[in-house]
Design a protein around this motif. Structure first.
Motif, PDB file in Angstrom:
ATOM      1  N   MET A   1       0.864  -1.180   0.000  1.00 50.11           N
ATOM      2  CA  MET A   1       0.000   0.000   0.000  1.00 50.11           C
ATOM      3  C   MET A   1       0.903   1.234   0.000  1.00 50.11           C
ATOM      4  O   MET A   1       1.862   1.316   0.748  1.00 50.11           O
ATOM      5  N   ALA A   2       0.597   2.169  -0.817  1.00 48.59           N
ATOM      6  CA  ALA A   2       1.425   3.372  -0.955  1.00 48.59           C
ATOM      7  C   ALA A   2       1.236   4.318   0.231  1.00 48.59           C
ATOM      8  O   ALA A   2       0.373   4.111   1.081  1.00 48.59           O
ATOM      9  N   GLY A   3       2.038   5.341   0.256  1.00 47.37           N
ATOM     10  CA  GLY A   3       1.997   6.312   1.343  1.00 47.37           C
ATOM     11  C   GLY A   3       0.713   7.115   1.417  1.00 47.37           C
ATOM     12  O   GLY A   3       0.385   7.668   2.454  1.00 47.37           O
ATOM     13  N   ASN A   4      -0.018   7.191   0.326  1.00 45.74           N
ATOM     14  CA  ASN A   4      -1.307   7.880   0.309  1.00 45.74           C
ATOM     15  C   ASN A   4      -2.367   6.957  -0.268  1.00 45.74           C
ATOM     16  O   ASN A   4      -2.074   6.062  -1.066  1.00 45.74           O
ATOM     17  N   VAL A   5      -3.601   7.206   0.115  1.00 46.33           N
ATOM     18  CA  VAL A   5      -4.723   6.416  -0.378  1.00 46.33           C
ATOM     19  C   VAL A   5      -4.962   6.732  -1.850  1.00 46.33           C
ATOM     20  O   VAL A   5      -4.913   7.889  -2.258  1.00 46.33           O
ATOM     21  N   ARG A   6      -5.227   5.698  -2.621  1.00 42.99           N
ATOM     22  CA  ARG A   6      -5.555   5.862  -4.038  1.00 42.99           C
ATOM     23  C   ARG A   6      -6.887   6.596  -4.173  1.00 42.99           C
ATOM     24  O   ARG A   6      -7.648   6.682  -3.202  1.00 42.99           O
ATOM     25  N   GLY A  14     -14.163   4.467   0.030  1.00 44.59           N
ATOM     26  CA  GLY A  14     -13.347   5.450   0.735  1.00 44.59           C
ATOM     27  C   GLY A  14     -13.158   5.096   2.203  1.00 44.59           C
ATOM     28  O   GLY A  14     -12.034   5.136   2.729  1.00 44.59           O
ATOM     29  N   LEU A  15     -14.234   4.736   2.875  1.00 48.40           N
ATOM     30  CA  LEU A  15     -14.139   4.395   4.301  1.00 48.40           C
ATOM     31  C   LEU A  15     -13.251   3.170   4.511  1.00 48.40           C
ATOM     32  O   LEU A  15     -12.366   3.174   5.372  1.00 48.40           O
ATOM     33  N   LEU A  16     -13.454   2.133   3.719  1.00 47.30           N
ATOM     34  CA  LEU A  16     -12.650   0.919   3.886  1.00 47.30           C
ATOM     35  C   LEU A  16     -11.199   1.139   3.491  1.00 47.30           C
ATOM     36  O   LEU A  16     -10.287   0.603   4.125  1.00 47.30           O
ATOM     37  N   THR A  17     -10.968   1.948   2.465  1.00 45.44           N
ATOM     38  CA  THR A  17      -9.601   2.197   2.014  1.00 45.44           C
ATOM     39  C   THR A  17      -8.832   3.050   3.024  1.00 45.44           C
ATOM     40  O   THR A  17      -7.664   2.783   3.303  1.00 45.44           O
ATOM     41  N   PHE A  18      -9.480   4.069   3.574  1.00 43.30           N
ATOM     42  CA  PHE A  18      -8.800   4.881   4.589  1.00 43.30           C
ATOM     43  C   PHE A  18      -8.551   4.080   5.862  1.00 43.30           C
ATOM     44  O   PHE A  18      -7.512   4.239   6.508  1.00 43.30           O
ATOM     45  N   LEU A  19      -9.468   3.191   6.222  1.00 37.65           N
ATOM     46  CA  LEU A  19      -9.230   2.324   7.378  1.00 37.65           C
ATOM     47  C   LEU A  19      -8.050   1.391   7.099  1.00 37.65           C
ATOM     48  O   LEU A  19      -7.169   1.216   7.948  1.00 37.65           O
ATOM     49  N   ALA A  20      -8.000   0.819   5.906  1.00 35.47           N
ATOM     50  CA  ALA A  20      -6.880  -0.053   5.538  1.00 35.47           C
ATOM     51  C   ALA A  20      -5.557   0.709   5.579  1.00 35.47           C
ATOM     52  O   ALA A  20      -4.533   0.179   6.033  1.00 35.47           O
ATOM     53  N   GLN A  21      -5.562   1.952   5.134  1.00 32.45           N
ATOM     54  CA  GLN A  21      -4.343   2.761   5.158  1.00 32.45           C
ATOM     55  C   GLN A  21      -3.863   2.978   6.592  1.00 32.45           C
ATOM     56  O   GLN A  21      -2.671   2.872   6.885  1.00 32.45           O
ATOM     57  N   GLN A  22      -4.792   3.269   7.500  1.00 32.73           N
ATOM     58  CA  GLN A  22      -4.390   3.492   8.891  1.00 32.73           C
ATOM     59  C   GLN A  22      -3.898   2.197   9.534  1.00 32.73           C
ATOM     60  O   GLN A  22      -2.963   2.215  10.336  1.00 32.73           O
ATOM     61  N   LEU A  26      -0.123   1.710  11.120  1.00 39.58           N
ATOM     62  CA  LEU A  26       0.106   1.149  12.454  1.00 39.58           C
ATOM     63  C   LEU A  26       1.036  -0.057  12.366  1.00 39.58           C
ATOM     64  O   LEU A  26       1.976  -0.193  13.162  1.00 39.58           O
ATOM     65  N   ARG A  27       0.811  -0.911  11.407  1.00 43.01           N
ATOM     66  CA  ARG A  27       1.671  -2.100  11.241  1.00 43.01           C
ATOM     67  C   ARG A  27       3.126  -1.711  10.951  1.00 43.01           C
ATOM     68  O   ARG A  27       4.043  -2.425  11.339  1.00 43.01           O
ATOM     69  N   LEU A  28       3.305  -0.595  10.236  1.00 41.54           N
ATOM     70  CA  LEU A  28       4.676  -0.156   9.923  1.00 41.54           C
ATOM     71  C   LEU A  28       5.508   0.035  11.183  1.00 41.54           C
ATOM     72  O   LEU A  28       6.710  -0.236  11.186  1.00 41.54           O
ATOM     73  N   ALA A  29       4.870   0.512  12.242  1.00 44.38           N
ATOM     74  CA  ALA A  29       5.608   0.758  13.483  1.00 44.38           C
ATOM     75  C   ALA A  29       6.169  -0.528  14.072  1.00 44.38           C
ATOM     76  O   ALA A  29       7.124  -0.492  14.857  1.00 44.38           O
ATOM     77  N   ALA A  30       5.620  -1.667  13.680  1.00 45.72           N
ATOM     78  CA  ALA A  30       6.086  -2.956  14.191  1.00 45.72           C
ATOM     79  C   ALA A  30       7.127  -3.613  13.289  1.00 45.72           C
ATOM     80  O   ALA A  30       7.746  -4.606  13.682  1.00 45.72           O
ATOM     81  N   MET A 179       8.149   2.864   6.081  1.00 45.91           N
ATOM     82  CA  MET A 179       7.290   2.641   4.923  1.00 45.91           C
ATOM     83  C   MET A 179       8.145   2.346   3.686  1.00 45.91           C
ATOM     84  O   MET A 179       7.827   1.437   2.904  1.00 45.91           O
ATOM     85  N   ALA A 180       9.220   3.082   3.526  1.00 45.27           N
ATOM     86  CA  ALA A 180      10.106   2.862   2.385  1.00 45.27           C
ATOM     87  C   ALA A 180      10.696   1.457   2.413  1.00 45.27           C
ATOM     88  O   ALA A 180      10.809   0.805   1.368  1.00 45.27           O
ATOM     89  N   ALA A 181      11.029   0.971   3.607  1.00 41.34           N
ATOM     90  CA  ALA A 181      11.584  -0.383   3.732  1.00 41.34           C
ATOM     91  C   ALA A 181      10.532  -1.436   3.404  1.00 41.34           C
ATOM     92  O   ALA A 181      10.784  -2.374   2.640  1.00 41.34           O
ATOM     93  N   VAL A 182       9.342  -1.294   3.962  1.00 42.00           N
ATOM     94  CA  VAL A 182       8.270  -2.271   3.759  1.00 42.00           C
ATOM     95  C   VAL A 182       7.848  -2.311   2.295  1.00 42.00           C
ATOM     96  O   VAL A 182       7.588  -3.377   1.737  1.00 42.00           O
ATOM     97  N   GLU A 183       7.787  -1.140   1.665  1.00 41.54           N
ATOM     98  CA  GLU A 183       7.277  -1.059   0.296  1.00 41.54           C
ATOM     99  C   GLU A 183       8.371  -1.135  -0.765  1.00 41.54           C
ATOM    100  O   GLU A 183       8.086  -1.052  -1.954  1.00 41.54           O
TER     101      GLU A 183
END
Length: 198
Positions: A1-6, A14-22, A26-30, A179-183
């Motif tokens: 998933m990119a740094g911004n929502v498509r 929109g609601l599901l995509t923004f939730l997926a982005q958040q 959160l997962r990136l921090a782990a 994010m850069a590492a994960v993606e």
């Protein structure tokens, strides 16, 4: 998933995509943390990265149970006195729990949410409001599904910010290099993807 929502197609998307982005943020921090690091509470709070992921997983699961009317809100008088202590335990990654385990549970909940919301014809469908919780008003009997999704976006974003701060305290890693590492972003003069030290 990119740094911004498509670009999104409609309200549900929109609601599901923004939730997926958040969730992704959160997962990136782990990313790259050991179980021990995921349990660390490196600030004055009792929060840990693993505990936050465990908490948002549980929260999203409870809200989807409410959407499906599987879980009835307890009246204030029926909430047990131990609820506060139990809630704090929900923010901790226990010694017998693993980061990979809570991440897998989070993935499972995300799939369940997508399936549940995808099957709801009207996002205005009422969801029973929680009772006896001081941060929810007592005068609301129900909220629409769209409110639940917006609330989950808000809750996840709040805790993603907490996780960013915790992660920086653990090893100095910040959100964009993670994010850069994960993606798999290439190295740029102004950005190097995160790499484990040592």
């Amino acid at each position: 998933m990119a740094g911004n929502v498509r670009p999104v197609a409609d309200e549900r998307d929109g609601l599901l995509t923004f939730l997926a982005q958040q969730r992704h943020v959160l997962r990136l921090a782990a990313h790259g943390l050991s179980d021990e690091q995921a349990r660390l509470t490196p600030t004055r709070s009792a929060l840990s990265v693993g505990g936050l992921i465990k908490h948002v997983t549980s929260t999203e699961r409870r809200w989807m149970a409410a959407v499906l009317h599987r879980e009835k809100p307890l009246p204030r008088r029926e909430i047990p006195a131990s609820a506060g202590r139990d809630a704090l335990a929900g923010f901790r990654l226990g010694e017998r729990e693993s980061l990979s385990g809570v991440l897998a549970a989070y993935d499972s909940v995300a799939r369940e949410t997508e399936e549940i919301v995808g099957g709801i014809e009207d996002l205005g469908q009422p969801v029973p409001a929680p009772r006896g919780v001081p941060w929810f008003p007592d005068d609301a009997d129900a909220w629409p599904v769209r409110w639940v999704l917006l609330h989950l976006i808000q809750e996840t974003a709040r805790h993603a910010g907490h996780a960013d701060i915790l992660r920086e305290h653990i090893d100095g890693a910040t959100a964009v290099p993670l994010m850069a590492a994960v993606e798999g972003w290439p190295v740029r003069p102004w950005l190097a993807p995160w790499q484990p030290s040592g």
